[in-house]
Scaffold this motif. Sequence first.
Motif, PDB file in Angstrom:
ATOM      1  N   VAL A  12      24.723 -16.373 -23.581  1.00 18.31           N
ATOM      2  CA  VAL A  12      25.058 -15.054 -24.142  1.00 18.31           C
ATOM      3  C   VAL A  12      25.104 -15.226 -25.755  1.00 18.31           C
ATOM      4  O   VAL A  12      24.376 -14.438 -26.275  1.00 18.31           O
ATOM      5  N   ASP A  13      25.752 -16.012 -26.180  1.00 17.67           N
ATOM      6  CA  ASP A  13      25.854 -16.280 -27.713  1.00 17.67           C
ATOM      7  C   ASP A  13      24.505 -16.583 -28.380  1.00 17.67           C
ATOM      8  O   ASP A  13      24.120 -16.024 -29.356  1.00 17.67           O
ATOM      9  N   GLN A  16      22.425 -13.550 -28.238  1.00 17.08           N
ATOM     10  CA  GLN A  16      22.781 -12.423 -29.391  1.00 17.08           C
ATOM     11  C   GLN A  16      22.636 -13.003 -30.759  1.00 17.08           C
ATOM     12  O   GLN A  16      22.195 -12.048 -31.736  1.00 17.08           O
ATOM     13  N   CYS A  21      18.834 -10.598 -29.388  1.00 14.07           N
ATOM     14  CA  CYS A  21      18.441  -9.723 -28.223  1.00 14.07           C
ATOM     15  C   CYS A  21      19.699  -8.527 -28.068  1.00 14.07           C
ATOM     16  O   CYS A  21      20.639  -8.863 -28.659  1.00 14.07           O
ATOM     17  N   SER A  22      19.032  -7.367 -27.506  1.00 15.18           N
ATOM     18  CA  SER A  22      19.996  -6.285 -27.658  1.00 15.18           C
ATOM     19  C   SER A  22      21.099  -6.322 -26.721  1.00 15.18           C
ATOM     20  O   SER A  22      20.956  -7.290 -25.668  1.00 15.18           O
ATOM     21  N   GLN A  23      22.013  -5.643 -26.716  1.00 15.67           N
ATOM     22  CA  GLN A  23      23.379  -5.636 -25.711  1.00 15.67           C
ATOM     23  C   GLN A  23      22.498  -5.656 -24.203  1.00 15.67           C
ATOM     24  O   GLN A  23      22.919  -6.285 -23.269  1.00 15.67           O
ATOM     25  N   TYR A  24      21.447  -4.523 -23.897  1.00 14.85           N
ATOM     26  CA  TYR A  24      20.948  -4.299 -22.763  1.00 14.85           C
ATOM     27  C   TYR A  24      20.264  -5.497 -22.137  1.00 14.85           C
ATOM     28  O   TYR A  24      20.441  -5.763 -21.170  1.00 14.85           O
ATOM     29  N   THR A  26      20.944  -8.644 -23.092  1.00 21.92           N
ATOM     30  CA  THR A  26      21.709  -9.630 -22.640  1.00 21.92           C
ATOM     31  C   THR A  26      22.401  -9.406 -21.495  1.00 21.92           C
ATOM     32  O   THR A  26      22.912 -10.361 -20.609  1.00 21.92           O
ATOM     33  N   VAL A  27      22.998  -8.411 -21.270  1.00 21.46           N
ATOM     34  CA  VAL A  27      23.711  -7.754 -20.076  1.00 21.46           C
ATOM     35  C   VAL A  27      22.658  -8.226 -18.863  1.00 21.46           C
ATOM     36  O   VAL A  27      23.116  -8.711 -17.502  1.00 21.46           O
ATOM     37  N   SER A 151      17.691   5.539 -24.737  1.00 21.07           N
ATOM     38  CA  SER A 151      18.972   4.512 -25.597  1.00 21.07           C
ATOM     39  C   SER A 151      18.706   4.630 -27.145  1.00 21.07           C
ATOM     40  O   SER A 151      19.416   4.743 -28.038  1.00 21.07           O
ATOM     41  N   ASP A 155      21.222   6.564 -30.012  1.00 19.97           N
ATOM     42  CA  ASP A 155      21.785   5.710 -30.919  1.00 19.97           C
ATOM     43  C   ASP A 155      21.521   6.475 -32.483  1.00 19.97           C
ATOM     44  O   ASP A 155      21.855   5.915 -33.417  1.00 19.97           O
ATOM     45  N   LYS A 175      16.540  -5.402 -31.937  1.00 22.33           N
ATOM     46  CA  LYS A 175      17.088  -4.640 -33.215  1.00 22.33           C
ATOM     47  C   LYS A 175      16.020  -4.410 -34.407  1.00 22.33           C
ATOM     48  O   LYS A 175      16.162  -4.754 -35.728  1.00 22.33           O
TER      49      LYS A 175
END
Length: 300
Positions: A12-13, A16, A21-24, A26-27, A151, A155, A175
Amino acid sequence: MENVKNFLNLFVDYLQIERNCSQYTTVNYATDIKEFYVFMNEEGIGELRDITYQDIRLYLTKLHQKEFARTYISRKISSLRSYFKFLLREKYLQENPFSLVSLPKKEQRIPNFFYEDDLNELFSLSDLSTPLGQRDQALLELLYATGIRVSECCDIRLQDLDMYLDTVLVNGKGKKQRYVPFGSFAHEKLKLYLEDGRITLLNKQNNHHDMLFVNHRGGPLTTRGVRHVLNELIKKTSKTLHIHPHMFRHTFATHLLNGGADLRSVQELLGHAHLSSTQVYTHVSKEHLRKSYLSHHPRA
């Protein structure tokens, strides 16, 4: 089973920080990996280094048996392939068994979009004498005028909006930022909302923030909130549409191409990294032409 949580946290680190990568995204990666761990437990596989190509084939067979869409299965394969590639890079594994797996062939599904009559009815529903009506109309106009993702829309901050040049700075996937123009209809409704409805909604709870779109309590509007707004609007129409927010994006692209816009320009406006993602809308345009031909040509 080994302490796989540490591996997942490291991955995950990596997503990111290194891949941005976006939070979406990554999840989604993390969810796919956790579900694969469930499969490993069910099959009694203790460690990631014990995974074989045959295990993967069994995993994919189970996914197909549950009748998941090909796009869903492709995403899972991509997530796990990237994860095992990362473990290979970190020298935890000697090989990546997912590198042998090919992605399912994509289904050629034509995106749903609004016809002009549908849009005209939707745009006539909001009560512009109320703060929420002003917000809903500004939201509809901006989604259709720009083709941005929901999304991305949620934002948008006040400083991202340039009412002089009629452009909005959009923070897209990975991003990546892009400027997208909007027209006079969106400008007019945004101006009304900013000068009246938004201020009234913020003052309800003495709420103060710089997000463009707000909910009925004055807090930032979420993607779930946008879906609720659209569902409530569609209930007021004479249409039996199954509406989802992405339809505005599909409609934006389809109408531009039908109007003669070139594919590269539409790609830039949509923020697509690859032209192939935009080309799906040429199929929509061709289908639209085919239906028009069949409906109107005397010897069709």
